[in-house]
Design a protein around this motif. Structure first.
Motif, PDB file in Angstrom:
ATOM      1  N   PRO A   8      38.409  42.428  57.552  1.00  0.00           N
ATOM      2  CA  PRO A   8      38.229  42.862  56.689  1.00  0.00           C
ATOM      3  C   PRO A   8      36.443  42.545  55.782  1.00  0.00           C
ATOM      4  CG  PRO A   8      39.767  41.973  55.902  1.00  0.00           C
ATOM      5  CD  PRO A   8      39.416  41.589  57.096  1.00  0.00           C
ATOM      6  N   ALA A  10      34.182  44.816  53.408  1.00  0.00           N
ATOM      7  CA  ALA A  10      33.751  46.742  52.372  1.00  0.00           C
ATOM      8  C   ALA A  10      33.924  45.630  50.738  1.00  0.00           C
ATOM      9  CB  ALA A  10      35.394  47.175  52.724  1.00  0.00           C
ATOM     10  N   GLY A  11      34.160  44.535  50.907  1.00  0.00           N
ATOM     11  CA  GLY A  11      33.982  44.083  49.967  1.00  0.00           C
ATOM     12  C   GLY A  11      32.616  43.917  48.854  1.00  0.00           C
ATOM     13  N   TYR A  12      32.243  44.222  47.590  1.00  0.00           N
ATOM     14  CA  TYR A  12      30.868  44.159  47.146  1.00  0.00           C
ATOM     15  C   TYR A  12      30.256  43.166  47.430  1.00  0.00           C
ATOM     16  CZ  TYR A  12      33.140  49.265  45.287  1.00  0.00           C
ATOM     17  OH  TYR A  12      33.127  50.385  44.931  1.00  0.00           O
ATOM     18  N   GLY A  13      31.032  41.844  47.366  1.00  0.00           N
ATOM     19  CA  GLY A  13      29.923  40.795  47.581  1.00  0.00           C
ATOM     20  C   GLY A  13      29.001  40.272  46.210  1.00  0.00           C
ATOM     21  N   THR A  14      29.833  40.430  45.166  1.00  0.00           N
ATOM     22  CA  THR A  14      29.127  40.296  43.785  1.00  0.00           C
ATOM     23  C   THR A  14      28.088  39.431  43.266  1.00  0.00           C
ATOM     24  OG1 THR A  14      31.057  40.214  42.787  1.00  0.00           O
ATOM     25  CG2 THR A  14      30.272  42.136  43.002  1.00  0.00           C
ATOM     26  N   ARG A  15      29.007  37.748  44.217  1.00  0.00           N
ATOM     27  CA  ARG A  15      29.156  36.490  43.984  1.00  0.00           C
ATOM     28  C   ARG A  15      27.758  36.550  44.383  1.00  0.00           C
ATOM     29  NH1 ARG A  15      33.145  33.032  46.560  1.00  0.00           N
ATOM     30  NH2 ARG A  15      33.562  34.750  47.185  1.00  0.00           N
ATOM     31  N   LYS A  25      27.026  41.169  52.714  1.00  0.00           N
ATOM     32  CA  LYS A  25      27.699  39.761  52.833  1.00  0.00           C
ATOM     33  C   LYS A  25      27.560  38.855  54.196  1.00  0.00           C
ATOM     34  CE  LYS A  25      31.604  38.290  50.891  1.00  0.00           C
ATOM     35  NZ  LYS A  25      32.351  37.974  49.666  1.00  0.00           N
ATOM     36  N   GLU A  26      28.828  39.896  55.307  1.00  0.00           N
ATOM     37  CA  GLU A  26      28.817  39.620  56.829  1.00  0.00           C
ATOM     38  C   GLU A  26      27.299  40.068  57.196  1.00  0.00           C
ATOM     39  OE1 GLU A  26      29.975  41.950  54.504  1.00  0.00           O
ATOM     40  OE2 GLU A  26      32.169  41.559  54.132  1.00  0.00           O
ATOM     41  N   GLN A 102      37.033  51.294  54.092  1.00  0.00           N
ATOM     42  CA  GLN A 102      38.099  51.425  52.930  1.00  0.00           C
ATOM     43  C   GLN A 102      37.143  52.961  52.043  1.00  0.00           C
ATOM     44  OE1 GLN A 102      37.959  47.656  51.073  1.00  0.00           O
ATOM     45  NE2 GLN A 102      40.211  48.087  50.259  1.00  0.00           N
ATOM     46  N   MET A 105      37.539  50.084  47.013  1.00  0.00           N
ATOM     47  CA  MET A 105      37.421  48.724  47.224  1.00  0.00           C
ATOM     48  C   MET A 105      38.823  48.653  46.277  1.00  0.00           C
ATOM     49  SD  MET A 105      34.762  48.709  49.328  1.00  0.00           S
ATOM     50  CE  MET A 105      34.047  49.957  49.365  1.00  0.00           C
ATOM     51  N   LYS A 106      40.246  48.530  46.549  1.00  0.00           N
ATOM     52  CA  LYS A 106      41.481  48.186  46.058  1.00  0.00           C
ATOM     53  C   LYS A 106      41.657  46.533  46.510  1.00  0.00           C
ATOM     54  CE  LYS A 106      42.485  52.709  45.724  1.00  0.00           C
ATOM     55  NZ  LYS A 106      44.013  53.576  46.244  1.00  0.00           N
ATOM     56  N   GLY A 107      40.857  45.687  46.901  1.00  0.00           N
ATOM     57  CA  GLY A 107      41.408  44.323  47.085  1.00  0.00           C
ATOM     58  C   GLY A 107      41.949  44.096  48.757  1.00  0.00           C
ATOM     59  N   ALA A 111      42.490  46.701  51.932  1.00  0.00           N
ATOM     60  CA  ALA A 111      41.447  46.789  52.762  1.00  0.00           C
ATOM     61  C   ALA A 111      42.115  46.463  54.576  1.00  0.00           C
ATOM     62  CB  ALA A 111      40.674  45.347  53.012  1.00  0.00           C
ATOM     63  N   ASP A 130      33.178  35.554  55.768  1.00  0.00           N
ATOM     64  CA  ASP A 130      32.360  34.766  55.082  1.00  0.00           C
ATOM     65  C   ASP A 130      33.263  33.340  54.692  1.00  0.00           C
ATOM     66  OD1 ASP A 130      34.600  36.010  53.253  1.00  0.00           O
ATOM     67  OD2 ASP A 130      33.657  36.030  51.116  1.00  0.00           O
TER      68      ASP A 130
HETATM   69  P1  UTP Z   1      36.118  38.936  48.446  1.00  0.00           P
HETATM   70  O1  UTP Z   1      37.215  38.260  47.122  1.00  0.00           O
HETATM   71  O2  UTP Z   1      35.021  37.543  48.867  1.00  0.00           O
HETATM   72  O3  UTP Z   1      35.239  39.641  47.784  1.00  0.00           O
HETATM   73  O4  UTP Z   1      37.270  39.613  49.182  1.00  0.00           O
HETATM   74  P2  UTP Z   1      33.899  40.044  47.021  1.00  0.00           P
HETATM   75  O5  UTP Z   1      33.741  42.152  46.758  1.00  0.00           O
HETATM   76  O6  UTP Z   1      33.412  40.190  49.136  1.00  0.00           O
HETATM   77  O7  UTP Z   1      32.735  39.257  47.216  1.00  0.00           O
HETATM   78  P3  UTP Z   1      32.465  38.683  45.406  1.00  0.00           P
HETATM   79  O8  UTP Z   1      33.798  37.702  45.312  1.00  0.00           O
HETATM   80  O9  UTP Z   1      32.233  40.041  45.115  1.00  0.00           O
HETATM   81  O10 UTP Z   1      31.431  38.342  45.468  1.00  0.00           O
HETATM   82  C1  UTP Z   1      37.619  38.678  50.116  1.00  0.00           C
HETATM   83  C2  UTP Z   1      37.737  39.667  51.767  1.00  0.00           C
HETATM   84  O11 UTP Z   1      37.960  40.625  51.787  1.00  0.00           O
HETATM   85  C3  UTP Z   1      37.046  41.893  51.741  1.00  0.00           C
HETATM   86  C4  UTP Z   1      35.704  41.625  51.388  1.00  0.00           C
HETATM   87  O12 UTP Z   1      34.831  41.994  52.578  1.00  0.00           O
HETATM   88  C5  UTP Z   1      35.953  39.928  51.675  1.00  0.00           C
HETATM   89  O13 UTP Z   1      36.007  39.750  53.603  1.00  0.00           O
HETATM   90  N1  UTP Z   1      37.741  42.427  51.211  1.00  0.00           N
HETATM   91  C6  UTP Z   1      38.074  42.606  49.514  1.00  0.00           C
HETATM   92  C7  UTP Z   1      37.350  44.204  51.059  1.00  0.00           C
HETATM   93  O14 UTP Z   1      37.020  44.825  52.068  1.00  0.00           O
HETATM   94  N2  UTP Z   1      37.841  45.151  50.827  1.00  0.00           N
HETATM   95  C8  UTP Z   1      38.053  44.690  48.876  1.00  0.00           C
HETATM   96  O15 UTP Z   1      38.680  46.516  48.564  1.00  0.00           O
HETATM   97  C9  UTP Z   1      38.314  43.699  48.338  1.00  0.00           C
END
Ligand code: UTP
Length: 279
Positions: A8, A10-15, A25-26, A102, A105-107, A111, A130
């Motif tokens: 998975p 697709a997350g935003y990697g906001t940190r 982020k990946e 995805q 981004m619903k978690g 994903a 990550d």
């Molecule tokens: P994280 O909790 O690390 O979220 O997701 P994030 O968006 O990547 O990073 P921050 O917290 O905003 O900095 C854990 C994993 O789940 C994936 C992320 O890509 C990460 O590998 N993920 C999370 C998804 O693919 N989709 C989502 O909707 C949420």
């Protein structure tokens, strides 16, 4: 046996903003290799050759990374720079890559459910790239987990003891210890406050899941943070059948934040880059 590994991503990697504004982020490099490449190498070492990646908007660099770059290869052909691409070529030669998007981004649970068409009806591994996991002493973490799966034939989550003050960053388990490094999970809570945490055993980014998890995710309502949590679906799986938690051997770096990322960089520089094992 297990052949598929889902990433998975697709997350935003906001940190990690602003670095992750236009770059996945990946794809952040730990010394000279992007995070996702470490994860795919760990998967291949465990015998998992069908790589499925859940991407999102702005993540095309992931697909380009796992492809041949003809101009580049032509340019460095016959030079000593060819060695830099040996590792990625090995992945391209031995793995297949498939992608799905995805769109919302619903978690993490959502994903994983998005990856269902790529996985089908078989057990599979999940890697959160990550979380960089290394074991200099022996088998990689996924290899350790695949071996355990052969014994237990149920979902397995990798766990690690964390500082009790940090339970609010993780899914936390409680269970019955059946070996010094294995627990049968009884309960699981997503990001509990330290005073509410059932233990300090935190789930990190390596899972083996049996395919019944997909229906369970479908039945899962959004939980903490309005996201569909994999922890909630795993909790149902633990109640209905069996989920094991495994205290893996090796190190894990949380590269989703600056501190873990710097630690990983220093570690990989010393142990892989300086020793010529980085490609
Ligand atoms: P994280 O909790 O690390 O979220 O997701 P994030 O968006 O990547 O990073 P921050 O917290 O905003 O900095 C854990 C994993 O789940 C994936 C992320 O890509 C990460 O590998 N993920 C999370 C998804 O693919 N989709 C989502 O909707 C949420």
């Amino acid at each position: 046996m297990i052949k598929k590994c889902l990433f998975p991503a697709a997350g935003y990697g906001t940190r990690f903003l602003p670095a992750t504004k236009a770059m996945p982020k990946e794809m952040l490099p730990v010394v000279n290799k992007p995070l996702i490449q470490y994860g795919v190498e760990e998967a291949l070492d465990a015998g998992l050759t069908e790589i499925s990646i859940v991407t999102g908007r702005g993540k095309r660099a992931l697909e380009d990374h796992f492809d041949i770059s003809y101009e580049l290869e032509n340019q460095i052909k016959g030079t000593d720079k060819e060695k830099y691409l040996v590792g990625i070529r090995k992945l391209l030669d031995n793995c297949s890559f498939s992608y799905t998007r995805q769109t919302e981004m619903k978690g993490l649970g959502h994903a994983i459910l998005t990856g269902r068409p790529l996985i089908g009806d078989e057990p599979f591994a999940v890697v959160l790239a990550d979380d960089l996991c290394v074991n200099l002493e022996g088998d990689g973490v996924l290899t350790q987990m695949v071996k355990l799966y052969k014994q237990f034939r149920c979902s397995i989550v990798a766990i690690q003891e964390v500082d009790p003050q940090e339970t609010n960053k993780y899914g936390v388990i409680a269970g019955e210890m059946i070996r010094d490094d294995i627990y049968r999970v009884h309960s699981m809570v997503e990001k509990p406050k330290p005073e509410d945490a059932p233990s300090n055993l935190a789930i990190i980014g390596r899972y083996i899941l049996t395919p019944d998890i997909f229906d369970l995710i479908e039945q899962t309502e959004p939980g903490k943070g309005g996201e569909i949590q994999i922890t909630d679906a795993l909790m149902k799986q633990a109640q209905n059948g069996c989920v094991m938690a495994y205290k893996f051997k090796g190190k894990r770096f949380d590269c989703g934040g600056a501190e873990g990322y710097i630690d990983a960089t220093n570690f990989c520089f010393e142990n892989f880059y300086k020793t010529g094992k980085a490609y």
